[in-house]
Scaffold this motif. Structure first.
Motif, PDB file in Angstrom:
ATOM      1  N   THR A  84       0.850  -1.196   0.000  1.00 53.04           N
ATOM      2  CA  THR A  84       0.000   0.000   0.000  1.00 53.04           C
ATOM      3  C   THR A  84       0.886   1.247   0.000  1.00 53.04           C
ATOM      4  OG1 THR A  84      -0.107   0.208   2.426  1.00 53.04           O
ATOM      5  CG2 THR A  84      -1.746  -1.218   1.379  1.00 53.04           C
ATOM      6  N   GLU A 295      -3.230   1.800   7.102  1.00 48.35           N
ATOM      7  CA  GLU A 295      -3.326   0.719   6.126  1.00 48.35           C
ATOM      8  C   GLU A 295      -3.093  -0.640   6.794  1.00 48.35           C
ATOM      9  OE1 GLU A 295      -4.367   0.975   3.061  1.00 48.35           O
ATOM     10  OE2 GLU A 295      -4.584   3.123   3.313  1.00 48.35           O
ATOM     11  N   LYS A 312      -4.360   0.777  -2.037  1.00 47.23           N
ATOM     12  CA  LYS A 312      -3.831  -0.555  -2.278  1.00 47.23           C
ATOM     13  C   LYS A 312      -3.263  -0.614  -3.694  1.00 47.23           C
ATOM     14  CE  LYS A 312      -5.015  -5.451  -2.294  1.00 47.23           C
ATOM     15  NZ  LYS A 312      -6.104  -6.436  -2.367  1.00 47.23           N
TER      16      LYS A 312
END
Length: 314
Positions: A84, A295, A312
């Motif tokens: 990410t 994340e 992502k």
């Protein structure tokens, strides 16, 4: 989730990480025990196949920032590891640096500072005469988050005309933003007073601006590259500056980093070099650090919205 943070991050972001995760920091001797890492946060630390192979428990690599050229994404994907980034966290800081560098080059601010240090016989010497940017044309190569901010603020603050190139965004979306669009990079090289590059480094963009392109530039043009080193050919840029093919240039991202102090470009007049400093503000560092932590937390909690996030990368 045991998270290894391989580069220094802001104190606020680190405190947040410690609240949310089991953290091993860059200055902890345990950081060398890769085998225990389930998640990692990296800024510039290189996640090579060799490093990844030493982390059998690794599930997610969270990039503290936007560019992921320090991460072997394909290899991570082959191992089932998620990657990410934080695509908008530093956009404002980088955009502000770009605008600052434009003004620096156009008004020879750094050159004037250095001239004062060396000593001047009189004020306002002609060799330090600059150009206004108000009402001029800026060419944007790449219209992501950063490019849009730069263009909008120069439109509003300096009444600049924006000519933009981005084949991925296209004409309709670019004109909806309020920018003029071109499908031909030569239009930007030949007609713009300021050119700002905001694209990733890949096979298509490497040496995008080279000797041929500099031959098209207007003599009063200012070039800014605050994206990645290697997009502008540095040797060709030094030649263009020395031959006065262009008026000035600034680079925040070099091929070799940290940039060597004896780099040839530092001998060129009206060149400004900064050490990949665009995202280096307290504000952006907090946003990037906490964003990277978020994340990992989303991944750990298996939140249903996690896989829909633009952050992502695979």
């Amino acid at each position: 989730m045991k998270t290894y943070i391989f580069d220094p991050i802001s104190e606020d972001a680190l405190a947040y990480a410690k609240e949310q995760l089991e953290v091993v920091t860059w200055d902890d001797p345990e950081i060398k025990n890769f085998a225990e890492a389930e998640a990692v946060i990296v800024r510039t630390y290189k996640m090579t196949p060799e490093i990844i192979d030493h982390m059998p428990k690794l599930k997610i690599i969270a990039k503290h920032g936007v560019g992921v050229d320090n991460i072997d994404i394909s290899y991570a994907k082959s191992k089932g590891i998620v990657v990410t980034n934080t695509p908008t966290a530093n956009s404002n800081s980088v955009a502000e640096l770009i605008i600052g560098l434009i003004l620096d080059c156009a008004r020879k601010i750094t050159a004037s500072h250095l001239a004062c240090i060396k000593g001047l016989e009189k004020n306002q010497p002609m060799f330090l005469s600059g150009h206004e940017i108000s009402g001029k044309r800026i060419g944007l190569i790449g219209i992501g988050h950063i490019g849009v901010i730069v263009g909008k603020r120069l439109q509003a603050g300096f009444d600049m005309e924006v000519l933009a190139y981005d084949p991925f965004l296209g004409r309709e979306k670019t004109e909806a933003i309020g920018f003029n669009y071109t499908e031909n990079l030569e239009d930007i090289y030949k007609t713009c007073d300021v050119i700002s590059i905001s694209v990733p480094l890949n096979d298509q963009t490497r040496n995008m601006v080279n000797t041929r392109e500099f031959s098209m530039f207007k003599p009063n043009a200012v070039l800014i590259n605050a994206s990645r080193g290697g997009i502008v050919n540095e040797e060709a840029l030094a030649t263009a500056l020395d031959n006065k093919q262009i008026f000035g240039a600034a680079i925040d991202a070099f091929v070799e980093e940290p940039v060597p102090k004896d780099h040839a470009l530092f001998l060129s007049f009206n060149f400004v070099g900064t050490p990949h400093n665009g995202a280096n503000t307290s504000d952006a560092l907090i946003r990037m650090g906490t964003g990277a932590v978020d994340e990992i937390v989303r991944f750990k909690n298996k939140e249903s919205t996690w896989t829909n996030l633009g952050n992502k990368l695979q």
